[in-house]
Design a protein around this motif. Structure first.
Motif, short mmCIF file in Angstrom:
data_model
loop_
_atom_site.label_atom_id
_atom_site.label_comp_id
_atom_site.label_asym_id
_atom_site.label_seq_id
_atom_site.Cartn_x
_atom_site.Cartn_y
_atom_site.Cartn_z
N GLY A 1 0.74 -1.40 -0.13
CA GLY A 1 -0.29 0.05 0.14
C GLY A 1 0.92 1.37 0.26
O GLY A 1 1.81 1.09 -0.33
N GLY A 2 -0.04 2.01 0.15
CA GLY A 2 1.16 3.77 0.21
C GLY A 2 0.78 4.49 -1.13
O GLY A 2 -0.07 4.29 -1.39
N ASN A 3 1.95 4.90 -1.73
CA ASN A 3 2.01 5.60 -2.79
C ASN A 3 2.64 5.30 -3.76
O ASN A 3 4.31 4.35 -3.13
N PRO A 4 2.44 4.66 -5.05
CA PRO A 4 3.32 3.99 -5.91
C PRO A 4 4.64 4.76 -6.44
O PRO A 4 4.35 5.87 -6.56
N GLN A 5 5.85 4.63 -6.40
CA GLN A 5 6.58 4.73 -7.13
C GLN A 5 6.59 5.48 -9.07
O GLN A 5 5.74 4.91 -9.06
N PRO A 6 6.81 6.56 -8.96
CA PRO A 6 7.05 6.90 -10.21
C PRO A 6 7.03 5.78 -11.56
O PRO A 6 6.61 6.00 -12.42
N CYS B 1 6.74 2.98 -11.61
CA CYS B 1 4.57 1.72 -11.31
C CYS B 1 3.84 2.54 -12.57
O CYS B 1 3.28 2.30 -12.92
N CYS B 2 3.73 4.46 -11.54
CA CYS B 2 2.89 4.81 -12.54
C CYS B 2 3.39 5.39 -14.23
O CYS B 2 2.25 4.78 -14.79
N LYS C 1 0.70 3.56 -16.78
CA LYS C 1 0.27 4.45 -18.19
C LYS C 1 0.93 4.18 -19.09
O LYS C 1 0.06 4.11 -20.24
N ASN C 2 1.97 3.05 -19.48
CA ASN C 2 2.61 2.51 -20.50
C ASN C 2 1.09 1.12 -20.73
O ASN C 2 0.98 1.15 -22.16
N LEU C 3 0.83 0.57 -20.19
CA LEU C 3 -0.63 -0.27 -20.29
C LEU C 3 -1.31 -0.02 -21.17
O LEU C 3 -1.32 0.01 -21.54
N LYS D 1 -4.13 6.51 -7.62
CA LYS D 1 -3.07 7.02 -7.17
C LYS D 1 -2.56 7.12 -8.52
O LYS D 1 -1.05 7.96 -8.06
N CYS D 2 -2.14 7.07 -9.50
CA CYS D 2 -1.64 7.34 -10.87
C CYS D 2 -2.60 7.81 -12.14
O CYS D 2 -1.18 8.72 -12.58
N GLY D 3 -3.04 8.94 -11.35
CA GLY D 3 -4.15 9.56 -12.00
C GLY D 3 -3.43 9.40 -13.51
O GLY D 3 -4.59 9.77 -14.69
N VAL D 4 -4.21 8.18 -13.88
CA VAL D 4 -5.01 7.67 -15.14
C VAL D 4 -6.41 6.73 -14.85
O VAL D 4 -6.44 6.18 -13.87
N GLN D 5 -6.95 7.25 -15.76
CA GLN D 5 -8.56 6.73 -16.04
C GLN D 5 -7.82 5.32 -16.89
O GLN D 5 -7.66 5.23 -17.77
N MET D 6 -8.78 4.41 -16.50
CA MET D 6 -8.18 3.00 -17.26
C MET D 6 -9.56 2.27 -17.21
O MET D 6 -10.05 2.60 -16.62
N ASP D 7 -8.92 1.81 -17.85
CA ASP D 7 -10.45 0.97 -18.21
C ASP D 7 -10.54 -0.67 -18.64
O ASP D 7 -11.45 -1.48 -19.14
#
Length: 114
Positions: free
Chosen positions: A43-48, A50-51, A55-57, A95-101
């Motif tokens: 948990g906590g905050n993901p590392q850059p 990771c984010c 985003k790549n995914l 947490k990464c600021g990504v809108q995922m489908d």
């Protein structure tokens, strides 16, 4: 843990080179999410990094078929590691600021993704 990361990255690279025309692969998905393992377990905050992987995914999974394939890979990976916290995994895109489908969960119905 470092050994697992290296193995996952090497497998992803081999898989990408062996099947360049195929839709998104589990090796590609795993490579994107390997930097997220410490977050997914603790948990906590993901590392850059990771984010960046999240985003790549998202960028790789542009078609419905790719999204479903990625979902299936994410679900399989989540079920291989019982210490991954499902609620933490579900919160990862936000947490990464990504809108995922593509839901990040052990229980997602991947066939329902459009």
């Amino acid at each position: 843990m470092k050994g697992l990361v290296i193995v996952m990255v090497v497998l992803a690279m081999v898989q990408i080179m062996a099947e360049p025309t195929r839709a998104i692969t589990c090796g590609q998905v795993d490579a994107c999410l390997v930097p997220c393992m410490s977050y997914l377990v603790g948990g906590g905050n993901p590392q850059p990094a990771c984010c960046d992987g999240v985003k790549n995914l998202k960028g790789m999974a542009s078609t419905t078929a790719d999204k479903r394939a990625a979902c299936t890979c994410v679900k399989a990976a989540a079920n291989r590691y019982p210490n991954i916290k499902d609620d933490v995994a579900q919160a990862l895109p936000a947490k990464c600021g990504v809108q995922m489908d593509i839901p990040v969960s052990k229980t997602t119905n991947c066939d329902a993704i459009n």
